[in-house]
Design a protein around this motif. Sequence first.
Motif, PDB file in Angstrom:
ATOM      1  N   VAL A   3     -19.164 -78.215 -17.988  1.00 28.27           N
ATOM      2  CA  VAL A   3     -19.668 -76.848 -17.864  1.00 28.27           C
ATOM      3  C   VAL A   3     -21.116 -76.894 -17.384  1.00 28.27           C
ATOM      4  CG1 VAL A   3     -20.261 -74.736 -19.118  1.00 28.27           C
ATOM      5  CG2 VAL A   3     -18.119 -75.930 -19.625  1.00 28.27           C
ATOM      6  N   LEU A   4     -21.385 -76.151 -16.322  1.00 32.37           N
ATOM      7  CA  LEU A   4     -22.727 -76.061 -15.764  1.00 32.37           C
ATOM      8  C   LEU A   4     -23.111 -74.595 -15.672  1.00 32.37           C
ATOM      9  CD1 LEU A   4     -25.227 -77.258 -14.341  1.00 32.37           C
ATOM     10  CD2 LEU A   4     -23.953 -77.085 -12.185  1.00 32.37           C
ATOM     11  N   ILE A   5     -24.127 -74.183 -16.418  1.00 33.87           N
ATOM     12  CA  ILE A   5     -24.545 -72.786 -16.458  1.00 33.87           C
ATOM     13  C   ILE A   5     -25.891 -72.642 -15.745  1.00 33.87           C
ATOM     14  CG2 ILE A   5     -25.233 -70.857 -17.936  1.00 33.87           C
ATOM     15  CD1 ILE A   5     -23.327 -71.954 -20.055  1.00 33.87           C
ATOM     16  N   ARG A   6     -25.941 -71.704 -14.814  1.00 34.72           N
ATOM     17  CA  ARG A   6     -27.178 -71.411 -14.079  1.00 34.72           C
ATOM     18  C   ARG A   6     -27.486 -69.919 -14.220  1.00 34.72           C
ATOM     19  NH1 ARG A   6     -25.305 -72.346  -9.531  1.00 34.72           N
ATOM     20  NH2 ARG A   6     -25.683 -70.574  -8.161  1.00 34.72           N
ATOM     21  N   THR A   7     -28.746 -69.583 -14.422  1.00 32.77           N
ATOM     22  CA  THR A   7     -29.151 -68.186 -14.561  1.00 32.77           C
ATOM     23  C   THR A   7     -30.167 -67.842 -13.476  1.00 32.77           C
ATOM     24  OG1 THR A   7     -28.786 -68.156 -16.968  1.00 32.77           O
ATOM     25  CG2 THR A   7     -30.257 -66.488 -16.061  1.00 32.77           C
ATOM     26  N   THR A  14     -22.567 -61.832  -8.957  1.00 39.49           N
ATOM     27  CA  THR A  14     -22.279 -63.220  -9.351  1.00 39.49           C
ATOM     28  C   THR A  14     -20.919 -63.658  -8.826  1.00 39.49           C
ATOM     29  OG1 THR A  14     -21.400 -62.509 -11.507  1.00 39.49           O
ATOM     30  CG2 THR A  14     -23.742 -63.107 -11.410  1.00 39.49           C
ATOM     31  N   ASN A  15     -19.955 -62.741  -8.759  1.00 42.48           N
ATOM     32  CA  ASN A  15     -18.653 -63.114  -8.203  1.00 42.48           C
ATOM     33  C   ASN A  15     -18.767 -63.468  -6.725  1.00 42.48           C
ATOM     34  OD1 ASN A  15     -17.030 -62.779 -10.543  1.00 42.48           O
ATOM     35  ND2 ASN A  15     -15.422 -61.837  -9.319  1.00 42.48           N
ATOM     36  N   ALA A  16     -19.486 -62.655  -5.972  1.00 42.62           N
ATOM     37  CA  ALA A  16     -19.641 -62.934  -4.541  1.00 42.62           C
ATOM     38  C   ALA A  16     -20.335 -64.271  -4.327  1.00 42.62           C
ATOM     39  CB  ALA A  16     -20.423 -61.808  -3.871  1.00 42.62           C
ATOM     40  N   ASP A  17     -21.354 -64.547  -5.131  1.00 42.95           N
ATOM     41  CA  ASP A  17     -22.068 -65.817  -4.991  1.00 42.95           C
ATOM     42  C   ASP A  17     -21.155 -67.000  -5.261  1.00 42.95           C
ATOM     43  OD1 ASP A  17     -24.306 -64.318  -4.454  1.00 42.95           O
ATOM     44  OD2 ASP A  17     -25.317 -64.728  -6.358  1.00 42.95           O
ATOM     45  N   LEU A  18     -20.347 -66.907  -6.331  1.00 37.88           N
ATOM     46  CA  LEU A  18     -19.483 -68.042  -6.666  1.00 37.88           C
ATOM     47  C   LEU A  18     -18.292 -68.164  -5.734  1.00 37.88           C
ATOM     48  CD1 LEU A  18     -19.392 -68.653 -10.514  1.00 37.88           C
ATOM     49  CD2 LEU A  18     -20.870 -69.591  -8.751  1.00 37.88           C
ATOM     50  N   LEU A  19     -17.843 -67.066  -5.137  1.00 36.04           N
ATOM     51  CA  LEU A  19     -16.805 -67.180  -4.111  1.00 36.04           C
ATOM     52  C   LEU A  19     -17.311 -68.020  -2.944  1.00 36.04           C
ATOM     53  CD1 LEU A  19     -15.324 -63.579  -4.103  1.00 36.04           C
ATOM     54  CD2 LEU A  19     -14.042 -65.674  -4.581  1.00 36.04           C
ATOM     55  N   THR A  30     -18.422 -74.361 -13.170  1.00 41.56           N
ATOM     56  CA  THR A  30     -19.684 -73.759 -12.751  1.00 41.56           C
ATOM     57  C   THR A  30     -19.740 -72.324 -13.257  1.00 41.56           C
ATOM     58  OG1 THR A  30     -19.799 -75.102 -10.744  1.00 41.56           O
ATOM     59  CG2 THR A  30     -21.066 -73.060 -10.756  1.00 41.56           C
ATOM     60  N   TRP A  31     -20.847 -71.968 -13.875  1.00 43.82           N
ATOM     61  CA  TRP A  31     -21.091 -70.596 -14.322  1.00 43.82           C
ATOM     62  C   TRP A  31     -22.385 -70.093 -13.689  1.00 43.82           C
ATOM     63  CZ3 TRP A  31     -18.398 -67.382 -17.764  1.00 43.82           C
ATOM     64  CH2 TRP A  31     -17.308 -67.968 -18.433  1.00 43.82           C
ATOM     65  N   LEU A  32     -22.377 -68.835 -13.293  1.00 40.30           N
ATOM     66  CA  LEU A  32     -23.589 -68.184 -12.796  1.00 40.30           C
ATOM     67  C   LEU A  32     -23.798 -66.890 -13.571  1.00 40.30           C
ATOM     68  CD1 LEU A  32     -25.915 -67.940 -10.743  1.00 40.30           C
ATOM     69  CD2 LEU A  32     -24.331 -66.683  -9.257  1.00 40.30           C
ATOM     70  N   ARG A  33     -24.992 -66.772 -14.167  1.00 42.02           N
ATOM     71  CA  ARG A  33     -25.368 -65.526 -14.860  1.00 42.02           C
ATOM     72  C   ARG A  33     -26.546 -64.896 -14.144  1.00 42.02           C
ATOM     73  NH1 ARG A  33     -28.913 -63.404 -18.959  1.00 42.02           N
ATOM     74  NH2 ARG A  33     -30.035 -65.383 -19.226  1.00 42.02           N
ATOM     75  N   ALA A  34     -26.509 -63.597 -13.995  1.00 44.55           N
ATOM     76  CA  ALA A  34     -27.629 -62.859 -13.428  1.00 44.55           C
ATOM     77  C   ALA A  34     -28.183 -61.906 -14.476  1.00 44.55           C
ATOM     78  CB  ALA A  34     -27.189 -62.074 -12.197  1.00 44.55           C
ATOM     79  N   GLU A  35     -29.499 -61.858 -14.566  1.00 40.01           N
ATOM     80  CA  GLU A  35     -30.108 -60.887 -15.470  1.00 40.01           C
ATOM     81  C   GLU A  35     -29.931 -59.472 -14.928  1.00 40.01           C
ATOM     82  OE1 GLU A  35     -34.114 -62.224 -15.935  1.00 40.01           O
ATOM     83  OE2 GLU A  35     -33.546 -63.941 -17.173  1.00 40.01           O
ATOM     84  N   ARG A  36     -29.796 -59.386 -13.610  1.00 35.87           N
ATOM     85  CA  ARG A  36     -29.580 -58.083 -12.972  1.00 35.87           C
ATOM     86  C   ARG A  36     -28.746 -58.280 -11.715  1.00 35.87           C
ATOM     87  NH1 ARG A  36     -32.434 -54.956  -9.005  1.00 35.87           N
ATOM     88  NH2 ARG A  36     -32.028 -52.716  -9.260  1.00 35.87           N
ATOM     89  N   GLN A  37     -27.784 -57.374 -11.497  1.00 34.45           N
ATOM     90  CA  GLN A  37     -27.007 -57.368 -10.262  1.00 34.45           C
ATOM     91  C   GLN A  37     -27.327 -56.085  -9.480  1.00 34.45           C
ATOM     92  OE1 GLN A  37     -22.794 -59.528 -10.800  1.00 34.45           O
ATOM     93  NE2 GLN A  37     -22.928 -57.616 -11.911  1.00 34.45           N
ATOM     94  N   ALA A 153     -28.152 -62.565 -24.263  1.00 35.00           N
ATOM     95  CA  ALA A 153     -27.129 -62.787 -23.238  1.00 35.00           C
ATOM     96  C   ALA A 153     -26.872 -64.270 -23.004  1.00 35.00           C
ATOM     97  CB  ALA A 153     -27.535 -62.094 -21.936  1.00 35.00           C
ATOM     98  N   HIS A 154     -27.905 -65.098 -23.011  1.00 30.84           N
ATOM     99  CA  HIS A 154     -27.695 -66.525 -22.755  1.00 30.84           C
ATOM    100  C   HIS A 154     -26.926 -67.174 -23.909  1.00 30.84           C
ATOM    101  CE1 HIS A 154     -28.301 -70.478 -21.083  1.00 30.84           C
ATOM    102  NE2 HIS A 154     -28.828 -70.895 -22.220  1.00 30.84           N
ATOM    103  N   ALA A 155     -27.283 -66.835 -25.143  1.00 32.30           N
ATOM    104  CA  ALA A 155     -26.565 -67.386 -26.292  1.00 32.30           C
ATOM    105  C   ALA A 155     -25.110 -66.940 -26.275  1.00 32.30           C
ATOM    106  CB  ALA A 155     -27.243 -66.941 -27.592  1.00 32.30           C
ATOM    107  N   PHE A 156     -24.876 -65.684 -25.922  1.00 26.02           N
ATOM    108  CA  PHE A 156     -23.509 -65.174 -25.827  1.00 26.02           C
ATOM    109  C   PHE A 156     -22.731 -65.956 -24.784  1.00 26.02           C
ATOM    110  CE2 PHE A 156     -20.083 -62.405 -24.615  1.00 26.02           C
ATOM    111  CZ  PHE A 156     -19.791 -61.628 -25.729  1.00 26.02           C
ATOM    112  N   LEU A 157     -23.368 -66.231 -23.644  1.00 28.94           N
ATOM    113  CA  LEU A 157     -22.676 -66.955 -22.580  1.00 28.94           C
ATOM    114  C   LEU A 157     -22.370 -68.393 -22.974  1.00 28.94           C
ATOM    115  CD1 LEU A 157     -21.489 -67.197 -19.805  1.00 28.94           C
ATOM    116  CD2 LEU A 157     -23.789 -67.544 -18.882  1.00 28.94           C
ATOM    117  N   LEU A 158     -23.251 -69.049 -23.699  1.00 30.73           N
ATOM    118  CA  LEU A 158     -22.965 -70.412 -24.155  1.00 30.73           C
ATOM    119  C   LEU A 158     -21.686 -70.436 -24.985  1.00 30.73           C
ATOM    120  CD1 LEU A 158     -26.525 -71.694 -25.197  1.00 30.73           C
ATOM    121  CD2 LEU A 158     -25.185 -72.400 -23.192  1.00 30.73           C
ATOM    122  N   ASP A 159     -21.548 -69.474 -25.881  1.00 34.67           N
ATOM    123  CA  ASP A 159     -20.339 -69.411 -26.706  1.00 34.67           C
ATOM    124  C   ASP A 159     -19.126 -69.011 -25.875  1.00 34.67           C
ATOM    125  OD1 ASP A 159     -21.740 -70.145 -28.971  1.00 34.67           O
ATOM    126  OD2 ASP A 159     -22.105 -68.085 -29.620  1.00 34.67           O
TER     127      ASP A 159
END
Length: 232
Positions: A3-7, A14-19, A30-37, A153-159
């Motif tokens: 698991v690789l998480i990037r913020t 985030t969907n368009a970026d990962l596509l 691979t995970w991508l999180r954005a603070e704002r979309q 949000a980051h802690a939630f995403l880790l879980d």
Amino acid sequence: MKVLIRTVAETGSTNADLLAEAAAGAAEGTWLRAERQTLGRGRAGRIWNSPPGNLYASTIVRLRAGEPPAPSLALVAGVALDDVASAYAGCMAISLKWPNDLMTGSAKIAGILLERAGEAVVIGMGVNLAEAPAGLDRPTASIHSLCGSAPDAHAFLLDLAAAFKRWLGRWRAEGLAPVRSQWLARAHPLGTAVSVGGREGLFEGLDQDGALLIRYADGSGETVRAGDVFLL
């Protein structure tokens, strides 16, 4: 699966970026999180409002031969999301709604979007942690509005990443059955009145591939594989 998480602070989607990254060979996990979309989207091309403090994240799954149907990954994402949201939001009753929503009562608190590029599926998840978006065609709620505080949000995403990895592993090793069973256990009850495509009926569960089963007043039934469902 590693698991690789990037913020990032901001992106369009985030969907368009990962596509795009999946097409370029990005690995599963691979995970991508954005603070704002700025161009977040939901199913059927709807705009996904992205106020600050909520979770906006996507991940990549690489399909393999012999796996359950790819659309059933929405159920995998749903049960993983429910595991984590229920742990963080003990003050509220949470249920799953087909095909891709997490609900508290009649209000939506999270959504899932699957998009496919070749043998890769990108799964986006948006969770109303801090704020419930306004101006939508359905009621919304947030963990903060109902519980008085918002998870980080980051802690939630880790879980969430850990829960998704666990359920994805079961989906691959055991098939769809355990995921389907957990989804049904966490969904609104059998017999719940729903509207599908403007037609009212009763929720009768899921078929073996994860499609929605509906029974209408005239006694006829339908297996729904795609569409909007509203609780009545």
